[in-house]
Motif scaffolding. Structure first.
Motif, short mmCIF file in Angstrom:
data_model
loop_
_atom_site.label_atom_id
_atom_site.label_comp_id
_atom_site.label_asym_id
_atom_site.label_seq_id
_atom_site.Cartn_x
_atom_site.Cartn_y
_atom_site.Cartn_z
N LEU A 106 0.83 -1.21 0.00
CA LEU A 106 0.00 0.00 0.00
C LEU A 106 0.86 1.25 0.00
CD1 LEU A 106 -2.69 1.53 0.31
CD2 LEU A 106 -2.54 1.11 2.77
N ALA A 107 1.86 1.29 0.87
CA ALA A 107 2.71 2.47 1.00
C ALA A 107 3.49 2.77 -0.28
CB ALA A 107 3.68 2.28 2.17
N ALA A 108 3.72 1.73 -1.09
CA ALA A 108 4.51 1.90 -2.31
C ALA A 108 3.70 2.42 -3.50
CB ALA A 108 5.15 0.56 -2.69
N GLN A 109 2.38 2.49 -3.37
CA GLN A 109 1.58 2.95 -4.50
C GLN A 109 1.79 4.45 -4.73
OE1 GLN A 109 0.15 0.50 -6.33
NE2 GLN A 109 1.17 -0.68 -4.70
N PRO A 110 1.85 4.88 -5.98
CA PRO A 110 2.14 6.29 -6.26
C PRO A 110 1.06 7.25 -5.75
CG PRO A 110 1.55 5.10 -8.28
CD PRO A 110 1.77 4.08 -7.21
N GLU A 111 -0.14 6.76 -5.55
CA GLU A 111 -1.23 7.61 -5.05
C GLU A 111 -1.16 7.84 -3.54
OE1 GLU A 111 -2.92 5.07 -8.47
OE2 GLU A 111 -1.62 4.77 -6.72
N VAL A 112 -0.23 7.16 -2.86
CA VAL A 112 -0.23 7.11 -1.40
C VAL A 112 0.88 7.96 -0.78
CG1 VAL A 112 0.20 5.56 0.57
CG2 VAL A 112 -1.34 4.87 -1.27
N ASN A 113 0.51 8.72 0.25
CA ASN A 113 1.47 9.39 1.11
C ASN A 113 1.88 8.39 2.19
OD1 ASN A 113 2.84 10.84 3.07
ND2 ASN A 113 1.42 12.55 3.12
N ALA A 114 3.06 7.81 2.06
CA ALA A 114 3.49 6.73 2.94
C ALA A 114 3.74 7.17 4.37
CB ALA A 114 4.75 6.07 2.37
N ASP A 115 3.71 8.47 4.63
CA ASP A 115 3.88 8.97 5.99
C ASP A 115 2.55 9.05 6.74
OD1 ASP A 115 6.65 9.32 5.74
OD2 ASP A 115 6.36 11.27 4.78
N LYS A 116 1.44 8.79 6.04
CA LYS A 116 0.11 8.90 6.65
C LYS A 116 -0.66 7.61 6.39
CE LYS A 116 0.15 13.16 8.30
NZ LYS A 116 -0.75 14.19 7.81
N LEU A 117 -0.46 6.62 7.28
CA LEU A 117 -1.08 5.31 7.10
C LEU A 117 -1.93 4.95 8.31
CD1 LEU A 117 2.06 3.35 5.80
CD2 LEU A 117 0.23 4.36 4.41
N ALA A 118 -3.03 4.25 8.04
CA ALA A 118 -3.91 3.76 9.10
C ALA A 118 -4.40 2.37 8.70
CB ALA A 118 -5.09 4.71 9.31
N ALA A 119 -5.13 1.72 9.61
CA ALA A 119 -5.66 0.38 9.31
C ALA A 119 -7.00 0.20 10.00
CB ALA A 119 -4.69 -0.70 9.75
N VAL A 120 -7.90 -0.46 9.29
CA VAL A 120 -9.24 -0.77 9.79
C VAL A 120 -9.47 -2.26 9.61
CG1 VAL A 120 -11.71 -0.40 9.45
CG2 VAL A 120 -10.10 1.52 9.20
N GLY A 121 -10.05 -2.92 10.61
CA GLY A 121 -10.30 -4.35 10.51
C GLY A 121 -11.67 -4.73 11.03
N PHE A 122 -12.26 -5.74 10.39
CA PHE A 122 -13.58 -6.24 10.75
C PHE A 122 -13.46 -7.68 11.21
CE2 PHE A 122 -13.90 -2.91 7.66
CZ PHE A 122 -15.00 -2.15 8.06
N CYS A 123 -14.01 -8.00 12.40
CA CYS A 123 -14.02 -9.37 12.91
C CYS A 123 -12.58 -9.89 12.99
CB CYS A 123 -14.93 -10.22 12.01
SG CYS A 123 -15.10 -11.95 12.43
N TYR A 124 -12.26 -10.98 12.29
CA TYR A 124 -10.89 -11.50 12.21
C TYR A 124 -9.92 -10.40 11.80
CZ TYR A 124 -7.05 -13.80 9.62
OH TYR A 124 -5.83 -14.17 9.11
N GLY A 125 -10.36 -9.52 10.90
CA GLY A 125 -9.50 -8.42 10.47
C GLY A 125 -9.14 -7.48 11.60
N GLY A 126 -9.98 -7.44 12.65
CA GLY A 126 -9.64 -6.65 13.82
C GLY A 126 -8.37 -7.16 14.48
N LYS A 127 -8.27 -8.47 14.61
CA LYS A 127 -7.04 -9.06 15.15
C LYS A 127 -5.85 -8.76 14.25
CE LYS A 127 -4.75 -13.39 16.42
NZ LYS A 127 -4.10 -12.79 17.61
N VAL A 128 -6.09 -8.84 12.95
CA VAL A 128 -5.02 -8.58 11.98
C VAL A 128 -4.42 -7.19 12.20
CG1 VAL A 128 -4.47 -8.26 9.54
CG2 VAL A 128 -5.89 -10.19 10.27
N VAL A 129 -5.28 -6.17 12.26
CA VAL A 129 -4.76 -4.80 12.36
C VAL A 129 -4.22 -4.50 13.76
CG1 VAL A 129 -6.15 -3.96 10.45
CG2 VAL A 129 -7.04 -3.76 12.77
N LEU A 130 -4.80 -5.11 14.79
CA LEU A 130 -4.26 -4.90 16.14
C LEU A 130 -2.89 -5.56 16.29
CD1 LEU A 130 -7.43 -5.38 18.36
CD2 LEU A 130 -6.19 -3.24 17.97
N ASP A 131 -2.74 -6.77 15.77
CA ASP A 131 -1.43 -7.42 15.85
C ASP A 131 -0.40 -6.67 15.01
OD1 ASP A 131 -2.13 -9.32 17.68
OD2 ASP A 131 -2.32 -10.97 16.24
#
Length: 249
Positions: A106-131
């Motif tokens: 994600l950070a490597a995409q040309p559309e992305v400011n790699a200094d401003k990153l966040a994460a959102v997770g749903f259910c199992y994805g919640g564990k993914v982003v917390l870990d």
């Protein structure tokens, strides 16, 4: 007013050798924007996860709906979802290894400011982003919707860079209020900035309009709650706007 967006699939690889296929969405912009990783429920990187990525793009963020199982596998059968999820628990490093590969992509995409990153997770994805946050990943904010809160390893003081928002259903029988209390204790011990919002009368899966259908088909205790969904999304966007505001149109 929703912004015009662009979407594409991106294939990437994790250090464990798994080929993963994510779904990228971003607003039409002349300058790089803040970006959000979107980790799926145990069903896999399905239409719901992609929808959330597009919504984030319409709000001015680049977003990447990530693949945790490989080859963008999805299912609507709980036993299959549980089997795939459990496979990612077999090696304690798998979740962070695959999520880190997605964040790097994600950070490597040309559309992305790699200094401003966040994460959102749903259910199992919640564990993914917390870990991922617990691993020290360069995230400004992390949000979970009816997420699994049990850590791979407890957060250590000074390691978590993100401000964390946990959105939880009071009637969630899969992630209990005792689990929420243990999570709060973990965050306090590690001095992590965090907030937990518990929605009354909301079950596990409250953010997904298909939760009732999936519950009936699989005999699992899920339930959609429109009020909790909307309040949760408002809280999520408030945090993202505050932490990543300078890059949002």
């Amino acid at each position: 007013m929703a912004l015009a967006i662009q979407t594409r699939e991106i294939q990437y690889s994790a250090e464990d050798g798994t080929t993963l296929i994510g779904y990228f969405a971003a607003p039409q912009s002349d300058t790089p924007v803040a970006a959000v990783l979107v980790a799926p429920e145990w069903w896999g990187r399905n239409d719901y996860t992609e929808q959330r990525a597009r919504e984030l793009a319409e709000h001015g963020y680049a977003a990447f709906a990530i693949d945790m199982y490989g080859d963008k596998k999805t299912t609507t059968v709980a036993t299959q979802a549980n089997a795939w999820m459990t496979e990612t628990f077999a090696d304690p490093d798998t979740i962070v290894t695959r999520a880190s590969a997605a964040l790097k992509t994600l950070a490597a995409q040309p559309e992305v400011n790699a200094d401003k990153l966040a994460a959102v997770g749903f259910c199992y994805g919640g564990k993914v982003v917390l870990d991922l946050a617990r691993s020290g990943a360069p995230l400004q904010a992390v949000v979970t919707f009816h997420g699994t809160l049990t850590p791979k390893a407890p957060a250590q003081m000074g390691q978590v860079q993100a401000e964390i928002l946990v959105l939880h259903g009071e009637l969630d029988s899969m992630v209990t209020l005792d689990d929420v209390a243990a999570f709060k204790a973990e965050m306090y011990a590690a001095k992590v900035e965090h907030e937990v919002i518990v929605f009354a009368d909301a079950k596990h899966g409250f953010s997904n309009p298909l939760a009732d259908e999936r519950a009936k088909a699989n005999g699992v205790d899920l339930g959609y709650n429109a009020n909790a969904e909307q309040q949760g999304l408002a809280a999520m966007y408030a945090l993202l706007n505050r932490r990543l505001a300078s890059d949002v149109a």
